[in-house]
Design a protein around this motif. Structure first.
Motif, PDB file in Angstrom:
ATOM      1  N   ALA A 235       0.833  -1.213   0.000  1.00 41.78           N
ATOM      2  CA  ALA A 235       0.000   0.000   0.000  1.00 41.78           C
ATOM      3  C   ALA A 235       0.863   1.256   0.000  1.00 41.78           C
ATOM      4  CB  ALA A 235      -0.930  -0.001   1.209  1.00 41.78           C
TER       5      ALA A 235
ATOM      6  N   LEU B 241      -5.241  -1.178  -3.693  1.00 43.81           N
ATOM      7  CA  LEU B 241      -4.616  -2.417  -3.244  1.00 43.81           C
ATOM      8  C   LEU B 241      -5.684  -3.506  -3.240  1.00 43.81           C
ATOM      9  CD1 LEU B 241      -2.002  -3.708  -1.953  1.00 43.81           C
ATOM     10  CD2 LEU B 241      -3.196  -3.457   0.216  1.00 43.81           C
TER      11      LEU B 241
ATOM     12  N   ILE C 115      -2.713  -2.138   7.298  1.00 39.68           N
ATOM     13  CA  ILE C 115      -2.509  -0.979   6.399  1.00 39.68           C
ATOM     14  C   ILE C 115      -2.313   0.248   7.282  1.00 39.68           C
ATOM     15  CG2 ILE C 115      -3.533   0.434   4.549  1.00 39.68           C
ATOM     16  CD1 ILE C 115      -3.486  -2.320   3.539  1.00 39.68           C
TER      17      ILE C 115
ATOM     18  N   VAL D  15      -8.524  -0.041  -0.499  1.00 38.15           N
ATOM     19  CA  VAL D  15      -8.202  -1.457  -0.262  1.00 38.15           C
ATOM     20  C   VAL D  15      -9.456  -2.273  -0.516  1.00 38.15           C
ATOM     21  CG1 VAL D  15      -7.353  -3.140   1.420  1.00 38.15           C
ATOM     22  CG2 VAL D  15      -6.584  -0.762   1.549  1.00 38.15           C
TER      23      VAL D  15
END
Ligand SMILES: NC(=O)c1ccc[n+]([C@@H]2O[C@H](COP(=O)([O-])OP(=O)(O)OC[C@H]3O[C@@H](n4cnc5c(N)ncnc54)[C@H](OP(=O)(O)O)[C@@H]3O)[C@@H](O)[C@H]2O)c1
Length: 351
Positions: free
Chosen positions: A239, A248, A261, A273
């Protein structure tokens, strides 16, 4: 093994009888003889030639997968087969044709009876082991690269576990589609120097170090997509290497650790994400149109030699315990597969 006659072996199936990881494999998995049921009009009897062992199969055997069948069950998500017998209403397949079963669970068997509609004919002259690995990993790489963000040729993508089968397919497809790819592996021996491309050996534990190495490769150009098979701290490292508003996609849980993260990347750099599971993607009605073209495209690319996955070893179905143990080992050179009793009938059994 009992014989139904001196010449004819009964087909076998692998059976999972327990998913307790603390028990030895021999107490969790057994081989049983299978019956040969009669065919319904739209059914086809297929003889399995080769079957892949996927991380998904291993996760399922340890009760860690997204779908858990009730016990006992026959495992196996992908493989390639030969048609042995057709039902009375099947007119477009003949015995001897080679087929890939799609959406059929329980393929770690010598023989299976499946609906005609689950079978896609594939060329009998093509490498049989490659055909056995076609359903899951190449499709995952295809959908990750084509249908998560809109990538333009020349844009940068980064992936970890780049020497996995998904990673190999991602490299081959990214090169074919014109994307620039950074391949991260955790050990130097895993770098496929002969394939060229951009490689980093990094264990994913130090986001700053990975970010710096990535910047040197891209010369500061944005990395818009990160493909994460590992989770844990490796997610944070990937990330941190992405550009602001980069995406991501977490598609594997190889580390077994919760995905970590940094809040900084989420809040100030708006890194997105998302999780990805191929089964969910295919079953989502919004993807119906795009889904239709995935396998025809992959089969064409496989026949052109664009897609080719490495194989470490092929075991007999009866050696399933050794095969599973081997497949669970790290530092392999490729996939571990099983072969069914009909493989000797296949015209070409190279890779
Ligand atoms: N979400 C989906 O729909 C989907 C579909 C297909 C596959 N997958 C996932 O994709 C991943 C790769 O599958 P595959 O069949 O391509 O794998 P594979 O060919 O069996 O290769 C396994 C890879 O994982 C690496 N690895 C294993 N444990 C690791 C760890 N703790 N930390 C970092 N790397 C580790 C290995 O590295 P070494 O060589 O260094 O040991 C190797 O590169 C799996 O997690 C699988 O479940 C997901």
């Amino acid at each position: 093994m009992r014989h139904s006659s001196p010449e004819i072996l009964l087909p076998r199936a692998v059976e999972v009888i327990s998913v307790s990881p603390d028990k030895p494999l021999s107490d969790r998995i057994r081989i049983r003889e299978n019956v040969r049921p009669p065919l319904a009009p739209k059914e086809v009897r297929i003889g399995m030639l080769a079957m892949n062992i996927l991380p998904a199969d291993l996760l399922q055997m340890n009760h860690q997968y997204g779908h858990q069948p009730s016990l006992p069950y026959v495992p196996g998500h992908e493989g390639v087969a030969v048609v042995l017998e057709i039902g009375s209403e099947v007119s477009d397949l003949q015995p001897g044709e080679r087929v890939v079963p799609f959406g059929v669970f329980g393929v770690w068997s010598d023989e299976l009876v499946v609906q005609r509609r689950s079978l896609v004919p594939v060329p009998s002259h093509a490498p049989v082991l490659q055909q056995a690995m076609l359903a899951a990993n190449p499709a995952t790489a295809w959908v990750l690269l084509q249908h998560q963000v809109t990538l333009q040729p020349g844009q940068w993508v980064i992936q970890n576990a780049a020497n996995s089968a998904v990673g190999q397919c991602t490299r081959q497809l990214a090169s074919h589609l014109g994307f620039q790819l950074i391949n991260v592996v955790r050990r130097p021996e895993a770098v496929a120097y002969e394939e060229g491309g951009h490689w980093l050996v990094d264990d994913g534990q130090d986001p700053d170090s990975l970010q710096e190495s990535v910047r040197k490769i891209t010369q500061g150009e944005p990395v818009v997509l990160g493909l994460d098979a590992i989770g844990g701290k490796a997610s944070q490292a990937l990330a941190a290497s992405l550009c602001p508003r980069g995406r991501l996609v977490l598609y594997g849980l190889l580390s077994g650790d919760p995905c970590s993260i940094s809040a900084h990347d989420l809040i100030f750099r708006n890194v997105e994400v998302q999780g990805f599971w191929l089964a969910n993607w295919f079953s989502n009605p919004n993807n119906r149109q795009q889904a239709k073209s995935v396998y025809p495209a992959l089969m064409e690319l496989a026949s052109q030699g664009v897609l080719r996955m490495k194989v470490e070893k092929v075991y007999e179905l009866g050696e399933v315990h050794e095969a599973i143990a081997h497949s669970a080992q790290s530092e392999r050179q490729g996939k571990v597969l099983l072969k069914g009793m009909h493989l000797h009938n296949a015209m070409n059994n190279d890779q």
